[in-house]
Design a protein around this motif. Sequence first.
Motif, short mmCIF file in Angstrom:
data_model
loop_
_atom_site.label_atom_id
_atom_site.label_comp_id
_atom_site.label_asym_id
_atom_site.label_seq_id
_atom_site.Cartn_x
_atom_site.Cartn_y
_atom_site.Cartn_z
N THR A 105 0.82 -1.21 0.00
CA THR A 105 0.00 0.00 0.00
C THR A 105 0.86 1.26 0.00
O THR A 105 0.57 2.20 -0.74
N ARG A 106 1.91 1.28 0.82
CA ARG A 106 2.73 2.49 0.88
C ARG A 106 3.54 2.66 -0.39
O ARG A 106 3.82 3.78 -0.81
N VAL A 149 7.90 5.25 5.59
CA VAL A 149 8.39 6.52 6.14
C VAL A 149 8.00 7.69 5.23
O VAL A 149 7.46 8.71 5.69
N LEU A 150 8.28 7.56 3.94
CA LEU A 150 7.98 8.64 3.01
C LEU A 150 6.48 8.95 2.97
O LEU A 150 6.07 10.10 3.00
N GLU A 151 5.69 7.90 2.92
CA GLU A 151 4.25 8.11 2.81
C GLU A 151 3.70 8.72 4.10
O GLU A 151 2.81 9.57 4.06
N LEU A 163 5.43 17.42 9.52
CA LEU A 163 6.86 17.24 9.74
C LEU A 163 7.14 16.36 10.96
O LEU A 163 8.09 15.57 10.96
N LEU A 164 6.30 16.48 11.99
CA LEU A 164 6.50 15.66 13.19
C LEU A 164 6.23 14.18 12.89
O LEU A 164 6.99 13.31 13.31
N ASP A 165 5.17 13.89 12.16
CA ASP A 165 4.89 12.51 11.78
C ASP A 165 6.08 11.92 11.01
O ASP A 165 6.47 10.77 11.23
N LEU A 166 6.64 12.73 10.12
CA LEU A 166 7.78 12.27 9.32
C LEU A 166 8.98 11.98 10.22
O LEU A 166 9.61 10.92 10.13
#
Lengths: 236, 236, 236, 236
Positions: free
Chosen positions: B129-130, D132-134, D141-144
């Motif tokens: 999915t990702r 990670v990218l998705e 930015l924090l989620d990343l």
Amino acid sequence: MTDPAANDPMAALFPPGGLLARLRDANRDEWLAYTRHDFVRGLADGSLPQRCFRHYLVQDYLFLIHFARAYALAAYKSETLADIRKGLAAATAIADMEMGLHIKYCAGWGIGQEEMQTTPEAPATIAYTRYVLERGLSGDLLDLHVALAPCVIGYAEIGLALDCDPSTRRDGNPYADWIAMYAGAEYQAVAREAASFIEALAGRRGASARLDSLVRTFGEATRAEIAFWQQGLDAR
Amino acid sequence: MTDPAANDPMAALFPPGGLLARLRDANRDEWLAYTRHDFVRGLADGSLPQRCFRHYLVQDYLFLIHFARAYALAAYKSETLADIRKGLAAATAIADMEMGLHIKYCAGWGIGQEEMQTTPEAPATIAYTRYVLERGLSGDLLDLHVALAPCVIGYAEIGLALDCDPSTRRDGNPYADWIAMYAGAEYQAVAREAASFIEALAGRRGASARLDSLVRTFGEATRAEIAFWQQGLDAR
Amino acid sequence: MTDPAANDPMAALFPPGGLLARLRDANRDEWLAYTRHDFVRGLADGSLPQRCFRHYLVQDYLFLIHFARAYALAAYKSETLADIRKGLAAATAIADMEMGLHIKYCAGWGIGQEEMQTTPEAPATIAYTRYVLERGLSGDLLDLHVALAPCVIGYAEIGLALDCDPSTRRDGNPYADWIAMYAGAEYQAVAREAASFIEALAGRRGASARLDSLVRTFGEATRAEIAFWQQGLDAR
Amino acid sequence: MTDPAANDPMAALFPPGGLLARLRDANRDEWLAYTRHDFVRGLADGSLPQRCFRHYLVQDYLFLIHFARAYALAAYKSETLADIRKGLAAATAIADMEMGLHIKYCAGWGIGQEEMQTTPEAPATIAYTRYVLERGLSGDLLDLHVALAPCVIGYAEIGLALDCDPSTRRDGNPYADWIAMYAGAEYQAVAREAASFIEALAGRRGASARLDSLVRTFGEATRAEIAFWQQGLDAR
């Protein structure tokens, strides 16, 4: 084979038969309205009110922040390590070197970085920067680079044209430095490299089958440049 | 002109001379490993352990959530109102109708929606999915649709192939309903429409000049499908 | 507990003590400049030149296309199936129903869909739509919804305010239908639901710790609305 | 005030009372399964089959390409010039310096860059990098950064733990260099800086109200790290 750029620096910005030349020709009116805008004429003969130029310089600072983001986005969107590095190098050149030069140049005009940081983005600044970024996110790397091209290549053409034009005022023109910077070998090399990168990318990403869409993107970005000049002019 | 789909439903999924046929042929080994995976053979003869199928069904539920997101992303990335509507219709069909059918079907297997919602995504589910979503974000609408194609078109081929194969067990096969669903007129029409949309998009977005990259995307998505089947099989 | 919306429909658009009320109060000048813009006053007393309104209607059509994309983006950015469905429902409502109503309404003003489709986006249209989309892509779902709020909630407030104001001209006002549409129960319910969704999302996404950034986003989107009215007015 | 890192380098990676410590504690089982994976134990005592390590090295090369893209994405998603520069510096450090070191290190293991470039990404590599990218694209930015943390901070913890553990084999351990690199002052400083950046960002982006979602992201990224070790181990 001879390098066309050796004889004709303008041809190096729009390689003959290439995508950029087609995009410019398909948006000829907009391109002329941008590259020969009254703001540009005012730079050439030194008649531009300094108030307009200062407004432009502050907005250009805010613009550069988003241009650095756009090249970071290009790095993210790249499929090869070589392209990632190119995107990062361009973004870093803007965020570090170009920003540094801009800050120094603006200091010469009596504008401090603090003032630039706290000035709100004006409408044409928001319009242009977000258009480019959003085009890059909704499209692919080629769409992004075509949206960036009117700025990168256009400034090189403007610098070159003003520098070659005998009617450009040199003595006592407060904008002579600005013209020299964009006509200079360093910026011209950056723009030529950008042009040749776009032409190569165009081949890899099927530009000729996507021409209508690319023409529209180039045209909208060019109109955004016109509005950016006009915004400076309206500050008088 | 006669409609090839009228005579050959398989040709309607991979229009002759089109992009999808080229992508499949360039990834022939992967395509066969996917469409003739042991999981699929187990569905055909009913020998697949039901434990594997249940694991697959739960993961397929989680998969569908992200597939709805992928079509929402396609709607965002569209350049025309017609394409926006197509993306939204597909996303809504998945999030509402297909999800509803899936929940109902799973209930028949004794799996409740609550159980599916609280099960963590397994590695192959996350990977697939990702991969698709990220490809869609880093590339353009065509890259996204090519990443989606092995699922949409592949399931239609698998359904059709199992349905046409005289050796497929029909009586007392617990997976007969599943086969019938994907071989059915409704799903085949969805897949045929997706195929013809991709072929049209391929023309508009310069696919033939981007073939290497598209072949890689199609191949990676196909390998992700193989891993998804394998993940089900490994649950035995 | 009584429902505040029962007594005070304005309070339902800005739940007391909630995020939206704080965002509006922190941008009070911009908010008044937007909701009491001369364009709005011209709608209220019927004095707005019809040429301005027609220009606005065409640009609003182009605006709606990107607003549908923004809700598709919201669906993509959602973490739960419920939120995905909400995003898709909103996007579909815009792309299908609202678009349909708009096209019909415009027909009453003698503007055909073909004309709207072929008109280029004007600068303020590009600025607003791309700002919202880009904010949604660079930030999270809350950033996106805060960028959308001045439009969704603002039109509800404007409709309500004009409808409640005894000085609003009703007889022979060519814009009475427009006012009635946004003051009407259907649109008010949509806006109220959007407000309560944003308030819930604000809690889940830590809005109070992010207030400075959200205030800036709301302010920039409000300024974009002002520019959108002004663009209409300037068409006279 | 004394610097906790002066006395306890581990505390500097997970500042007491901070977000990272909470994310790790909420995913304790996964964290231990990652940081004490059999692959790690095999590095510590030198028993890891070299075939596994070579497989890991090649995949780590491919992984780094996407990690550079992830930091480029972070630069794009930044709201301040300072954060843009941090993102670009990190991306450039990976794409240039770290990549260069990795290529040199791999040469010592008899693996050429050409081999690494042409090896397909293995499933766990795709799963981790695209997750990670998705996450960075769908969130903020924090989620990343939370999705990136298990890699950046985890490798520092692993390096430190192996280096401090008296049972780690030093003489004749083919992996001693690898351990020394991640335990070394340079990498530890990078990881400490990343940790303190995340803690500051957590404050600005309302982490405490978003904890459930961040815990899930950190957990999924940690599981992806486990799968990445396992992928190496399975190559034996």
